[in-house]
Scaffold this motif. Structure first.
Motif, short mmCIF file in Angstrom:
data_model
loop_
_atom_site.label_atom_id
_atom_site.label_comp_id
_atom_site.label_asym_id
_atom_site.label_seq_id
_atom_site.Cartn_x
_atom_site.Cartn_y
_atom_site.Cartn_z
N SER A 21 0.65 -1.11 0.12
CA SER A 21 -0.05 0.08 -0.09
C SER A 21 0.88 1.39 0.16
CB SER A 21 -1.06 0.20 1.27
OG SER A 21 -1.58 -1.07 1.35
N PHE A 22 2.08 1.17 0.34
CA PHE A 22 3.03 2.17 0.41
C PHE A 22 4.22 2.16 -0.09
CE2 PHE A 22 0.16 2.50 4.03
CZ PHE A 22 -0.28 3.92 4.01
N ILE A 23 4.94 3.31 -0.30
CA ILE A 23 6.50 2.94 -1.12
C ILE A 23 7.06 4.01 -0.04
CG2 ILE A 23 6.17 5.15 -2.78
CD1 ILE A 23 7.79 3.18 -4.54
N TYR A 24 8.27 3.44 0.12
CA TYR A 24 9.25 4.42 1.01
C TYR A 24 10.40 5.08 0.33
CZ TYR A 24 6.36 1.94 4.55
OH TYR A 24 5.23 1.33 5.24
N LEU A 25 10.25 6.43 0.21
CA LEU A 25 11.45 7.19 -0.49
C LEU A 25 12.39 7.67 0.35
CD1 LEU A 25 8.94 9.30 -2.59
CD2 LEU A 25 9.89 7.36 -3.03
N VAL A 26 13.69 7.45 0.02
CA VAL A 26 14.71 7.99 0.78
C VAL A 26 15.09 9.25 -0.10
CG1 VAL A 26 17.19 7.60 1.50
CG2 VAL A 26 15.69 5.94 1.70
N THR A 27 15.08 10.36 0.50
CA THR A 27 14.94 11.65 -0.35
C THR A 27 16.29 12.45 0.61
OG1 THR A 27 13.69 13.08 1.24
CG2 THR A 27 12.59 11.98 -0.59
N ASN A 28 16.84 13.21 -0.43
CA ASN A 28 18.05 14.17 0.04
C ASN A 28 17.32 15.64 -0.04
OD1 ASN A 28 20.01 16.06 -0.16
ND2 ASN A 28 21.39 14.78 -1.50
N GLU A 29 16.89 16.02 1.10
CA GLU A 29 16.34 17.17 1.41
C GLU A 29 17.24 18.31 0.98
OE1 GLU A 29 12.96 17.62 2.04
OE2 GLU A 29 13.05 15.50 1.73
N THR A 30 18.44 18.17 1.17
CA THR A 30 19.45 19.60 0.82
C THR A 30 19.20 19.78 -0.79
OG1 THR A 30 20.69 18.94 2.49
CG2 THR A 30 21.89 20.33 1.07
N ASP A 31 19.38 18.50 -1.39
CA ASP A 31 19.24 18.59 -2.94
C ASP A 31 18.02 18.73 -3.45
OD1 ASP A 31 22.31 18.86 -2.90
OD2 ASP A 31 22.56 16.85 -3.05
N ARG A 32 17.07 18.41 -2.73
CA ARG A 32 15.62 17.93 -3.22
C ARG A 32 15.72 16.96 -4.15
NH1 ARG A 32 12.87 23.99 -3.27
NH2 ARG A 32 13.59 24.61 -1.20
N THR A 33 16.25 15.92 -4.03
CA THR A 33 16.15 14.69 -4.86
C THR A 33 15.81 13.38 -4.17
OG1 THR A 33 18.34 14.10 -4.29
CG2 THR A 33 18.07 15.56 -6.14
N VAL A 34 15.07 12.46 -4.87
CA VAL A 34 14.84 11.01 -4.22
C VAL A 34 16.01 10.24 -4.58
CG1 VAL A 34 13.33 8.93 -4.54
CG2 VAL A 34 12.42 11.33 -4.70
N GLU A 35 16.60 9.67 -3.26
CA GLU A 35 17.89 8.80 -3.67
C GLU A 35 17.54 7.53 -3.96
OE1 GLU A 35 20.73 10.10 -4.18
OE2 GLU A 35 20.36 12.34 -3.26
N SER A 36 16.29 6.93 -3.45
CA SER A 36 16.02 5.53 -3.72
C SER A 36 14.91 5.35 -3.26
CB SER A 36 17.18 4.54 -2.95
OG SER A 36 17.08 5.05 -1.72
N CYS A 37 14.01 4.16 -3.46
CA CYS A 37 12.85 3.82 -2.98
C CYS A 37 12.59 2.44 -2.73
CB CYS A 37 11.49 4.27 -4.13
SG CYS A 37 11.79 3.53 -5.50
N PHE A 38 11.79 2.04 -1.84
CA PHE A 38 11.58 0.73 -1.39
C PHE A 38 9.96 0.37 -0.99
CE2 PHE A 38 15.86 2.14 -0.20
CZ PHE A 38 16.58 0.98 -0.60
N VAL A 59 20.97 16.54 4.43
CA VAL A 59 19.80 16.11 5.35
C VAL A 59 18.73 15.20 4.51
CG1 VAL A 59 17.66 16.87 6.25
CG2 VAL A 59 19.82 18.51 6.46
N PHE A 60 18.95 13.96 4.92
CA PHE A 60 18.06 12.78 4.55
C PHE A 60 16.94 12.51 5.30
CE2 PHE A 60 22.46 12.51 2.83
CZ PHE A 60 22.28 12.39 1.71
N MET A 61 15.97 12.08 4.40
CA MET A 61 14.57 11.68 5.12
C MET A 61 14.00 10.52 4.41
SD MET A 61 12.56 15.39 5.53
CE MET A 61 11.33 14.45 6.23
N VAL A 62 13.36 9.76 5.35
CA VAL A 62 12.28 8.60 4.74
C VAL A 62 11.07 9.04 4.98
CG1 VAL A 62 11.64 6.07 5.30
CG2 VAL A 62 13.97 6.81 5.43
N ILE A 63 10.28 8.91 3.55
CA ILE A 63 9.04 9.32 3.24
C ILE A 63 8.37 8.15 3.22
CG2 ILE A 63 7.57 11.01 2.23
CD1 ILE A 63 9.79 13.04 1.88
N GLU A 64 7.09 8.17 3.71
CA GLU A 64 6.00 6.99 3.45
C GLU A 64 4.92 7.41 2.46
OE1 GLU A 64 2.88 5.77 6.24
OE2 GLU A 64 4.10 3.89 6.14
#
Length: 68
Positions: A21-38, A59-64
């Motif tokens: 139901s969800f995908i998890y994005l690893v984002t680079n908030e500094t560069d405003r990019t998605v680094e990978s998804c799971f 700065v990196f984040m995991v976004i659901e």
């Protein structure tokens, strides 16, 4: 077609398989990019930790995110 070909079952999709139901994005908030998804949160968190160690100045984040 031989008799053995007729008796060989065709591959089928698993009707009991559940789509995530969800995908998890690893984002680079500094560069405003998605680094990978799971599809798996634990895998995303492990990847997040790798990025955080490799580039501590960013700065990196995991976004659901829901999948429609």
């Amino acid at each position: 077609m031989s008799n053995t070909d007729k008796n060989t079952p065709m591959p089928q999709c698993d009707k009991n398989a559940v789509m995530p139901s969800f995908i998890y994005l690893v984002t680079n908030e500094t560069d405003r990019t998605v680094e990978s998804c799971f599809y798996n949160c634990e895998d995303a968190v492990r990847e997040f930790e790798k990025w955080e160690k490799a580039k501590p100045q960013k700065v990196f984040m995991v976004i659901e995110h829901p999948i429609n």
